[in-house]
Design an enzyme around this catalytic site. Structure first.
Site, mmCIF file in Angstrom:
data_model
loop_
_atom_site.group_PDB
_atom_site.id
_atom_site.type_symbol
_atom_site.label_atom_id
_atom_site.label_comp_id
_atom_site.label_asym_id
_atom_site.label_seq_id
_atom_site.Cartn_x
_atom_site.Cartn_y
_atom_site.Cartn_z
ATOM 1 N N LYS A 13 85.926 -54.909 14.851
ATOM 2 C CA LYS A 13 84.974 -55.059 14.370
ATOM 3 C C LYS A 13 84.739 -55.194 12.601
ATOM 4 O O LYS A 13 83.144 -55.558 12.491
ATOM 5 C CB LYS A 13 84.654 -53.079 14.709
ATOM 6 C CG LYS A 13 84.790 -52.527 15.722
ATOM 7 C CD LYS A 13 84.816 -51.433 16.134
ATOM 8 C CE LYS A 13 85.003 -50.346 16.050
ATOM 9 N NZ LYS A 13 86.699 -50.135 15.199
ATOM 10 N N ARG A 88 80.409 -42.216 16.931
ATOM 11 C CA ARG A 88 81.773 -42.502 17.582
ATOM 12 C C ARG A 88 82.406 -41.126 18.678
ATOM 13 O O ARG A 88 83.402 -40.660 19.001
ATOM 14 C CB ARG A 88 83.467 -42.015 16.435
ATOM 15 C CG ARG A 88 83.939 -43.250 15.521
ATOM 16 C CD ARG A 88 84.499 -42.495 15.105
ATOM 17 N NE ARG A 88 86.368 -43.096 14.577
ATOM 18 C CZ ARG A 88 86.162 -44.933 13.864
ATOM 19 N NH1 ARG A 88 85.321 -45.253 13.299
ATOM 20 N NH2 ARG A 88 87.750 -45.469 13.690
ATOM 21 N N ARG A 123 98.231 -56.012 10.081
ATOM 22 C CA ARG A 123 96.615 -56.097 9.927
ATOM 23 C C ARG A 123 97.277 -55.645 7.965
ATOM 24 O O ARG A 123 98.103 -55.080 8.123
ATOM 25 C CB ARG A 123 96.017 -55.163 9.596
ATOM 26 C CG ARG A 123 94.787 -55.258 9.524
ATOM 27 C CD ARG A 123 93.502 -54.210 9.434
ATOM 28 N NE ARG A 123 93.520 -53.334 9.812
ATOM 29 C CZ ARG A 123 93.242 -52.473 10.826
ATOM 30 N NH1 ARG A 123 91.554 -52.718 10.846
ATOM 31 N NH2 ARG A 123 93.207 -50.987 11.115
ATOM 32 N N ARG A 157 96.959 -50.106 5.286
ATOM 33 C CA ARG A 157 96.916 -49.821 5.797
ATOM 34 C C ARG A 157 97.605 -48.158 6.539
ATOM 35 O O ARG A 157 98.526 -48.519 7.041
ATOM 36 C CB ARG A 157 95.542 -48.913 6.660
ATOM 37 C CG ARG A 157 93.926 -49.832 5.641
ATOM 38 C CD ARG A 157 93.295 -49.475 6.581
ATOM 39 N NE ARG A 157 92.688 -49.005 7.581
ATOM 40 C CZ ARG A 157 91.625 -48.448 8.473
ATOM 41 N NH1 ARG A 157 90.784 -50.455 8.944
ATOM 42 N NH2 ARG A 157 91.347 -48.086 9.647
ATOM 43 N N ARG A 168 95.195 -43.042 17.336
ATOM 44 C CA ARG A 168 93.659 -43.081 17.073
ATOM 45 C C ARG A 168 93.160 -44.120 18.554
ATOM 46 O O ARG A 168 92.034 -43.957 18.770
ATOM 47 C CB ARG A 168 93.657 -45.061 15.744
ATOM 48 C CG ARG A 168 93.962 -43.763 14.649
ATOM 49 C CD ARG A 168 94.333 -45.002 13.511
ATOM 50 N NE ARG A 168 93.287 -45.880 13.297
ATOM 51 C CZ ARG A 168 93.254 -46.723 12.212
ATOM 52 N NH1 ARG A 168 94.348 -47.040 12.464
ATOM 53 N NH2 ARG A 168 92.532 -47.731 12.410
HETATM 54 P P1 AP5 Z 1 89.899 -55.304 12.078
HETATM 55 O O1 AP5 Z 1 88.452 -56.062 11.767
HETATM 56 O O2 AP5 Z 1 90.317 -54.894 11.237
HETATM 57 O O3 AP5 Z 1 89.869 -53.776 13.718
HETATM 58 P P2 AP5 Z 1 88.735 -53.258 13.092
HETATM 59 O O4 AP5 Z 1 88.352 -52.998 15.031
HETATM 60 O O5 AP5 Z 1 87.570 -53.048 11.617
HETATM 61 O O6 AP5 Z 1 89.553 -51.964 13.056
HETATM 62 P P3 AP5 Z 1 89.564 -50.727 12.095
HETATM 63 O O7 AP5 Z 1 91.145 -50.118 12.060
HETATM 64 O O8 AP5 Z 1 89.101 -50.921 10.728
HETATM 65 O O9 AP5 Z 1 89.052 -49.329 12.971
HETATM 66 P P4 AP5 Z 1 88.903 -48.754 13.041
HETATM 67 O O10 AP5 Z 1 87.698 -48.147 14.046
HETATM 68 O O11 AP5 Z 1 90.032 -47.215 13.285
HETATM 69 O O12 AP5 Z 1 88.043 -47.771 11.965
HETATM 70 P P5 AP5 Z 1 87.986 -47.107 10.729
HETATM 71 O O13 AP5 Z 1 87.556 -48.044 9.486
HETATM 72 O O14 AP5 Z 1 86.074 -47.138 11.261
HETATM 73 O O15 AP5 Z 1 90.642 -56.418 12.996
HETATM 74 C C1 AP5 Z 1 91.693 -56.066 13.100
HETATM 75 C C2 AP5 Z 1 93.296 -56.771 12.822
HETATM 76 O O16 AP5 Z 1 93.474 -57.716 13.786
HETATM 77 C C3 AP5 Z 1 92.854 -57.650 11.468
HETATM 78 O O17 AP5 Z 1 94.617 -57.286 11.206
HETATM 79 C C4 AP5 Z 1 91.977 -59.043 11.784
HETATM 80 O O18 AP5 Z 1 92.751 -60.057 11.220
HETATM 81 C C5 AP5 Z 1 92.725 -58.876 13.474
HETATM 82 N N1 AP5 Z 1 91.964 -59.459 14.105
HETATM 83 C C6 AP5 Z 1 90.727 -59.444 14.067
HETATM 84 N N2 AP5 Z 1 90.355 -60.255 14.791
HETATM 85 C C7 AP5 Z 1 91.296 -60.818 16.072
HETATM 86 C C8 AP5 Z 1 91.354 -61.721 17.256
HETATM 87 N N3 AP5 Z 1 90.388 -62.177 17.965
HETATM 88 N N4 AP5 Z 1 92.431 -62.464 17.062
HETATM 89 C C9 AP5 Z 1 93.579 -62.272 16.244
HETATM 90 N N5 AP5 Z 1 93.282 -60.758 15.551
HETATM 91 C C10 AP5 Z 1 92.354 -60.764 14.906
HETATM 92 O O19 AP5 Z 1 88.764 -45.473 11.015
HETATM 93 C C11 AP5 Z 1 89.586 -45.230 10.909
HETATM 94 C C12 AP5 Z 1 89.749 -43.602 10.443
HETATM 95 O O20 AP5 Z 1 88.166 -42.681 10.017
HETATM 96 C C13 AP5 Z 1 89.787 -42.942 11.112
HETATM 97 O O21 AP5 Z 1 90.161 -43.257 12.209
HETATM 98 C C14 AP5 Z 1 88.426 -41.835 11.198
HETATM 99 O O22 AP5 Z 1 89.726 -40.792 10.998
HETATM 100 C C15 AP5 Z 1 87.882 -41.805 10.212
HETATM 101 N N6 AP5 Z 1 86.039 -42.523 10.941
HETATM 102 C C16 AP5 Z 1 85.588 -43.077 10.642
HETATM 103 N N7 AP5 Z 1 84.767 -43.274 11.461
HETATM 104 C C17 AP5 Z 1 84.441 -41.643 11.370
HETATM 105 C C18 AP5 Z 1 82.983 -41.456 12.134
HETATM 106 N N8 AP5 Z 1 82.243 -42.091 12.725
HETATM 107 N N9 AP5 Z 1 83.301 -40.320 12.644
HETATM 108 C C19 AP5 Z 1 84.807 -39.371 12.169
HETATM 109 N N10 AP5 Z 1 85.733 -39.645 12.057
HETATM 110 C C20 AP5 Z 1 85.801 -41.534 11.106
#
Ligand code: AP5
Length: 213
Positions: A13, A88, A123, A157, A168
């Site tokens: 994402k 979410r 990552r 991270r 997660r």
């Molecule tokens: P990346 O682009 O980093 O993936 P992502 O989907 O953004 O992953 P996140 O871990 O950031 O998402 P998340 O939803 O768990 O975390 P968030 O920060 O929102 O890609 C991943 C890896 O793959 C990278 O290394 C990239 O280079 C590689 N890659 C990408 N595309 C590729 C491809 N096509 N082929 C190969 N490799 C590829 O949330 C973190 C925490 O915050 C949550 O656990 C929760 O505790 C809290 N939180 C955040 N939002 C909320 C909410 N709305 N409500 C409650 N808690 C929340």
């Protein structure tokens, strides 16, 4: 365009969000990034969120909604935005509606759990500007462990540790995945199958959103 980028943790994402943001000239609003910034700044909210995020659980809806509301009211969001990591839960989605925010499209990135685990282990993130890399699939172009954008040293991270990633994914399947049916029922859901190469996924994303290359 008001777009929700949807998908499991590590689906790409953030990676796709950056590319769409540049193509459409609208900001990416990532609740995860905002929470990590609050932790870094040592704010009360950051202190509250830190221990929850370390386990892979969700931060309470009212906390996330609070920071999101302020962000969406900012000037740069007036022509549209990309929501990454929000909503979410069903109550979070209902809050968007209650705020009168009309979403144009929910783009779901479909990636199986096994691939997610592999992606998360490789990552590396920039603690300074939030840019994201992968040691194999999307390495920094200049130096191996240095951010191309701001030059900071890249880090893994805390919540990318294998046991946290597993939790997660469980939380995603239980609390977040039901939103797919919710948005499908509203006729807003589009899906793209995540590909092994970032570029190929981007091509499919552009195609789904009607963005010219
Ligand atoms: P990346 O682009 O980093 O993936 P992502 O989907 O953004 O992953 P996140 O871990 O950031 O998402 P998340 O939803 O768990 O975390 P968030 O920060 O929102 O890609 C991943 C890896 O793959 C990278 O290394 C990239 O280079 C590689 N890659 C990408 N595309 C590729 C491809 N096509 N082929 C190969 N490799 C590829 O949330 C973190 C925490 O915050 C949550 O656990 C929760 O505790 C809290 N939180 C955040 N939002 C909320 C909410 N709305 N409500 C409650 N808690 C929340």
């Amino acid at each position: 365009m008001k777009l929700i980028l949807f998908g499991p943790p590590g689906a790409g994402k953030g990676t796709q969000g950056e590319l769409i943001s540049a193509a459409l000239n609208i900001p990416t609003v990532s609740t995860g990034a905002m929470l990590r910034a609050a932790i870094k700044e040592g704010t009360e909210l950051g202190k509250q969120a830190e221990s929850i995020m370390a386990t892979g659980a969700l931060v309470p809806d009212e906390v996330v909604v609070g920071i999101l509301k302020d962000r969406l009211a900012a000037e740069d969001c007036k022509n549209g935005f990309i929501l990454d990591g929000f909503p979410r839960t069903i109550p979070q989605a209902e809050t968007l509606e209650a705020l009168g925010i009309q979403i144009d499209c929910v783009l779901s990135l479909e990636v199986p759990d096994e691939t997610i685990i592999e992606r998360m282990s490789g990552r590396r993130s920039c603690p300074q500007c939030g840019a994201t890399y992968h040691v194999v699939y999307n390495p920094p172009k200049k130096l191996t462990s240095q951010c191309d954008v701001c030059g900071a040293v890249l880090k893994q991270r805390d919540d990318d540790k294998p046991e946290v990633v597993k939790n997660r994914l469980n939380v995603y399947h239980k609390e977040t995945e039901p939103l797919k049916a919710y948005y499908e029922g509203k006729g807003l859901l589009k899906s793209v199958v995540g590909q092994p190469q970032v570029e190929e996924t981007s091509r499919l994303v552009r195609e789904a959103l009607g963005i010219e290359a």
